[in-house]
Every structure is written in C-alpha cells, then in structure tokens.
Motif scaffolding. Structure first.
Motif, PDB file in Angstrom:
ATOM      1  N   LYS A   1      -9.320   6.254   1.135  1.00 55.03           N
ATOM      2  CA  LYS A   1      -9.280   5.350   2.278  1.00 55.03           C
ATOM      3  C   LYS A   1     -10.055   5.936   3.450  1.00 55.03           C
ATOM      4  O   LYS A   1     -10.824   5.247   4.113  1.00 55.03           O
ATOM      5  CB  LYS A   1      -7.837   5.071   2.668  1.00 55.03           C
TER       6      LYS A   1
ATOM      7  N   LEU B   1       0.119   5.667  -0.040  1.00 57.79           N
ATOM      8  CA  LEU B   1      -0.925   6.649   0.213  1.00 57.79           C
ATOM      9  C   LEU B   1      -0.605   7.962  -0.478  1.00 57.79           C
ATOM     10  O   LEU B   1       0.569   8.342  -0.620  1.00 57.79           O
ATOM     11  CB  LEU B   1      -1.091   6.887   1.717  1.00 57.79           C
TER      12      LEU B   1
ATOM     13  N   THR C   1      -7.271  11.014   2.271  1.00 59.75           N
ATOM     14  CA  THR C   1      -6.179  10.051   2.159  1.00 59.75           C
ATOM     15  C   THR C   1      -6.573   8.988   1.151  1.00 59.75           C
ATOM     16  O   THR C   1      -7.530   8.235   1.383  1.00 59.75           O
ATOM     17  CB  THR C   1      -5.878   9.402   3.518  1.00 59.75           C
TER      18      THR C   1
ATOM     19  N   THR D   1      -5.664   5.632  -1.337  1.00 58.69           N
ATOM     20  CA  THR D   1      -4.846   4.430  -1.321  1.00 58.69           C
ATOM     21  C   THR D   1      -4.846   3.773  -2.693  1.00 58.69           C
ATOM     22  O   THR D   1      -5.822   3.872  -3.452  1.00 58.69           O
ATOM     23  CB  THR D   1      -5.359   3.436  -0.263  1.00 58.69           C
TER      24      THR D   1
ATOM     25  N   GLU E   1       0.822  -1.202   0.000  1.00 54.91           N
ATOM     26  CA  GLU E   1       0.000   0.000   0.000  1.00 54.91           C
ATOM     27  C   GLU E   1       0.860   1.257   0.000  1.00 54.91           C
ATOM     28  O   GLU E   1       1.861   1.354   0.706  1.00 54.91           O
ATOM     29  CB  GLU E   1      -0.921   0.011   1.221  1.00 54.91           C
TER      30      GLU E   1
END
Length: 624
Positions: A101, A81, A92, A94, A79
């Motif tokens: 997210k 960000l 945010t 992802t 992952e």
C-alpha cells in the motif's frame, strides 16, 4: 589564424563525423536487440509446456507454486494490513489488491518536518504489485486472502485470490536478506498464476502495478517526476509533462513504450524511486498514466505519475500454471548505494540517478562529496555536508586553475590590443571582410588566440552542469543544516517580506558574481560589456528558488575566483610584443586575395565576361 568560416566548416565536419559514428552504433545496437528479442520469444514459447486437464500434476520445487493456488477460505470483506520492516524502511501491505500500500522511510522526513516520514506511493490508485488490465485504466481491487501459515511475521507475506476473470493469483512478498548494498529497500516478489477459467488467457493482457511517484513539495520541478525503463544498456526517462502535450504533440491519457527486452522499469521523483526488475529477461512493454494531486493545503495541484509493467506474452490454457519472479526496490536515489548494487543485483542501477549527459562529471563529484563528508563528519557533524560542498568546490577550482589563468592572461593581452582594434574599425567602417582580415593579422602578429579567453570557459561548462545535476539529485543533503540553512536541498528562506520569501544565499551569490566580473578584464564593445554586467542579475532571478546547496557552491566559487583574480592582478602584466616570424596564414592570404578580387570587381578593373556584356557582332556584308 583561422577565420570564422573555417571554424564553421570544421565544426560541421566534426558534427557529421560524430553523427555518423553515433547512428552506426545505434544501428548495431538495434540489430543486437532484435536478435535478443527473437531469442526471448522462442524461449517464451517453449519455456512452459501446455498442460491439459488429463495431464499429471508437474513436480515443483516448493509447495507455494502449486498447492497454494486453490482458494480454500473466503477472503475478509474489509481491509487488513500486514507490516514488513527493518531498521531502514517499513512496508505496509494490504489485502485489497494484494500489494504494498505504501512504504515509509525511517531516516527520511517530509520537507519542513522532523517527525513526518517520507511515504512512497502515498497517492497510489492501488498497491504496488497489484494486477491491472487495459493499460492500467482500472487496477484489480480484488480482496485477497492472507495466508498466515505460509507467512513469517515481519519478514514474509503471502496472499491469494481468484480474480473475476478466473485467474488465480498467489503473491509472495519477502524482505531481502543480507547486508549487500540496497538490501534493506528490496523485496522479492513472486507471482504464481493459474488459469481456473474455462477459456485460455493471454498473460500479455495483464500487468503488474509499479506504484506512483509525485513531488515531495509544491516547488519541486515537475520535470523531475516521471517514469523510466532500461533496455539495451540505456535508460530512458519520461517526465510527467509528456501527458500534457506541447507544440508538436497532443495531450495523452496513457503512454506506451514499444515491446522490447526491459531490464527494469519504475517511477521516480527528485529523490526517491520505485523499481521493478524481472528475474528473467523477456519481451514486454510499459504503460504510464498521470493524475493531478494536491500536497497539503496547497491549492495548485501537481502531477503524479503511475506505471505498470506488462507480463510477457504467454498463453495460459485452462489449469495451466506459471510463476513470475521480480525484485522490487522502493527507496532513496543514493548514488554510492546504487553504484554498489550493480555488483550484486545487475547492471544499470546507477543510471536511476538521472544524471543525463553529464553523468561522467556528476558521478566522481558525488563520490568526492561523500568522501569529504566522511572526513568532516567527526570534526563538525552538524555542518559536515555544507563544509563538504565548500571543500569540493575549492578542489574543483584548483583543478581548473590553469584554464582560468590562461583565460585571464589572454583577456589581459586582448585588452591591451584594444586601441589597435579601434583604429582598424575606424579605418574600415564599411568593409567587414577587410576588417576581419586585418584583425586576424593583428592577432597573429602578437601571437594571440582570440578564442583563448572563451575556450577555457567553455571547457568549464560540463563541470558546472555536472556539479549542478549532482547537487540537484543528492538525497544525502535532505534535512542537512549549515549556518542559517535548515535544509541544503531547499532554498534558504530566512523570512518572508510581503509574502515573498527572502533567500539570503542567492543574494550573496549575485553580489559576489558582480564583484568577480568587475575585477575581470573587459573585452568587446560597450553593448557586450553591459550584457556581461547584467548576467549576475539574470542568474539571481534564475537561481533564486534553487536548492541552497547550489547557491552555496556558486557563492564559494565566486569568492575563490575573486581571490584568484586578485592574486593574478598582483603578478606582472603580460607583455604585448610582436612575435618573430609571424607571417601571414593561409586563411589570411586567401582572405586578402578575395578582398582584392572584390575591390577590382567594384572598380571595374576585371574583365566582365557575363553573356549580357558581350558586344553584338555586326551584320556581315558582301558575299563572305
């Protein structure tokens, strides 16, 4: 004076008339929606021409819709960000599922905290904007590639991936520009799709995830969390309790709405909402699911609701491309802001407030509350919201002063008539019809309307419920202090006694309610009077854990009513004089006639013409 039967008949006639008008309007609305649905279906069938492998590449306005639909580099395995933010909110994003997210509101904090910010979609099973199949049973968890060359740091994020089904999805998230109402909480979402598989795909099998909504704190009412959609100019809200079932329904793992032209859809809790608005109207549907989550260290779980909006039905043949555009709102349910958004982003945003039937009262009250706050903010900044509630309550009480005065005046006159009423009850203990007739005649003789004491109070009921709904969803009150209250949106717990929270304002509310009742002229029999005296105790337990803003409003109202009753008590007592020319009403004459016929029947004074009572004819004799 009308008797009870006449009022019942009039009420039924009014209800039937209202029902006829309501269902006639609904039928017309259904026909309009059906026509709009058919037009949208025809447009969706002809909007995107089918492409073939041999066809030339279509011209497009921007390179993002075509040239970027080929995944050139393998996505990262873990992952990563990306952040898009302004001075109000931080999104945010992802690469796992390619979406938001979570979102943190910079001016809103968790209950009981001054540092931990409110986070929306904190219990989400996937990011907002993720794709889903099979009614959200499983969200797409494909790892997307982030395209830095097409993205803009802090303003725009572009992701692309090829899904296991062969569908290539490119998502572009862009912060809304400008200073329009609601702009800081808006993202423009563009989803470009290409069928890289060998078979045709039906877009209706896919949906875009709206995220989840859950209570902010353990004591938040579960009915305030749910999903909603707007169609045909009306908003429809479904709370999380629907999934548990009830007396007339069974538990559900997933809830579907019927196919229709949805203007927008979303999920919400008491103060915050996530809304997805399609740029172009199309026939689609909504699915929703629920799960149980735990807040902090609480042992009892609460209900979280998540939902998804289906793509419009459209066949995507191999190598076909299409682009869907949406407007994504993640933010507070601030009534003035949502109302202003209707001027820029389309109708219906104000309905997200969930005021319900009493919105016609709640909306102007909320406007007046904010106006008073702006007026008082420069005078007493720390207490401005509490003072605004007090000033608003006094304003409302002044507006309904004539109704209260009329009610008190009528109740005083009825109290003076009580000795005469007691005589009638003693005179006709076993004849309710005659007693009712004589009581109506007594009221008419002295010009008293028996509903005059109650009717003004019934008129105040919409005001109370409108005020209650407005304070219940006023996000402006979160974290606002007043006197000993730390948060006007929460109970004013001053300390705990043997584990039980001690809330001071509800106690003051109950005491002032009792004093107000004791100062008001009492009517009715002793049982009714005892019930009235117990009402403050009932409301005390009912409102004990309500927001302190509501208890402050109710306490202020009680104090105002006490002062108003004291002032009216200083005025001359109303005289009880027979009204000149007060003849018998038609209803009273009919009641007396009915009572007279009933009396004659009991005494045998009327001829009994029933078949059983006819005398038998003697047998004929002779030849006649």
């Amino acid at each position: 004076m009308y008797d009870r039967t006449t009022w019942i008949v009039l009420a039924l006639c009014g209800a039937l008339l209202a029902g006829n008008l309501y269902y006639s309007g609904k039928q017309q609305q259904h026909l309009r929606e059906q026509e709009a649905r058919e037009r949208a279906l025809r447009q969706s069938e002809t909007a995107t021409p089918a492409a073939t492998p041999d066809a030339a590449t279509p011209d497009v306005a921007t390179p993002e819709t075509t040239a970027g639909l080929t995944v050139e580099t393998p996505p990262p395995a873990e992952e990563s960000l990306v952040f898009l933010e302004n001075d109000r909110i931080a999104f945010t994003l992802t690469n796992l599922g390619g979406g938001v997210k979570h979102a943190e509101l910079k001016d809103e904090f968790q209950v009981g905290s001054r540092t931990e910010r409110v986070r929306i979609n904190r219990f989400g099973s996937g990011p907002v904007g993720a794709l889903a199949r099979q009614s959200g049973a499983a969200l797409d968890a494909t790892t997307y590639a982030y395209l830095p060359g097409e993205s803009v740091d802090g303003r725009k994020a572009v992701y692309i991936a090829r899904l296991p089904s062969g569908l290539v999805a490119k998502k572009i998230f862009t912060l809304a520009d400008g200073t329009d109402a609601g702009a800081p909480y808006l993202l423009d979402l563009e989803i470009a799709l290409e069928n890289a598989a060998g078979d045709s795909l039906d877009l209706a099998d896919w949906s875009v995830f709206l995220g989840e909504a859950s209570p902010l704190y353990q004591a938040e009412w579960p009915q305030q969390t749910g999903f909603f959609h707007r169609e045909g100019g009306d908003i429809h809200f479904t709370d999380g309790g629907t999934f548990k079932g009830g007396w007339f329904s069974s538990a559900k793992s997933v809830v579907h709405t019927g196919e229709s032209i949805l203007e927008f859809a979303g999920v919400t809790n008491q103060f915050f909402a996530t809304v997805l608005q399609p740029a172009e109207a199309a026939v689609t549907s909504l699915w929703a699911r629920s799960s149980q989550v735990s807040i902090g260290d609480a042992q009892k779980p609460v209900t979280s609701v998540r939902a998804g909006l289906r793509f419009p039905a459209r066949e995507l043949r191999p190598a076909d491309q299409t682009t869907l555009r949406y407007r994504l709102f993640i933010g507070p349910k601030h009534n003035p802001m949502l109302r202003k958004m209707e001027n820029r982003w389309g109708e219906g945003w104000g309905d997200v407030m969930q005021y319900g039937w009493f919105g016609f009262v709640s909306r102007p009250l909320n406007w007046l509350l904010n106006s008073y706050h702006h007026l008082l903010d420069s005078i007493a900044k720390n207490w401005s919201w509490g003072l605004a509630i007090i000033l608003l309550t006094i304003t409302v009480r002044f507006i309904i002063w004539p109704l209260h005065a009329k009610s008190t005046h009528t109740m005083k006159r009825m109290a003076k008539l009580k000795p005469e009423m007691d005589k009638l009850r003693e005179k006709y203990p076993n004849d309710p019809n005659k007693l009712n007739t004589e009581m109506m005649g007594l009221y008419r003789k002295f010009g008293i309307n028996p509903l005059g004491g109650c009717l003004p109070m019934f008129i105040q009921i919409p005001v109370f419920f409108g005020f209650y709904r407005m304070l219940q969803y006023a996000v402006e009150l979160r974290g606002q202090r007043f006197l000993w209250v730390d948060d006007l949106s929460q109970p004013d717990t001053v300390w705990h006694l043997a584990g039980i929270p001690l809330n001071l304002l509800p106690i003051v509310m109950a005491i002032t309610s009792f004093l107000q009742i004791k100062m008001t002229p009492m009517t009715g029999d002793k049982l009714q009077q005892r019930i009235i005296l117990l009402m403050p105790l009932m409301f005390f337990f009912f409102c004990y854990n309500f927001a302190s803003a509501l208890a402050l409003y109710w306490t202020t109202q009680n104090l105002f009513s006490i002062g108003q009753t004291w002032l009216m008590g200083r005025m001359p007592e109303p005289e009880l004089k027979p009204r000149k020319g007060a003849g018998k009403s038609w209803v009273q004459r009919m009641a007396e006639r009915q009572a007279e016929l009933e009396k004659q029947r009991r005494e045998g004074g009327m001829r009994n013409v029933t078949p059983d009572a006819k005398k038998k004819r003697p047998p004929r004799t002779g030849g006649g």
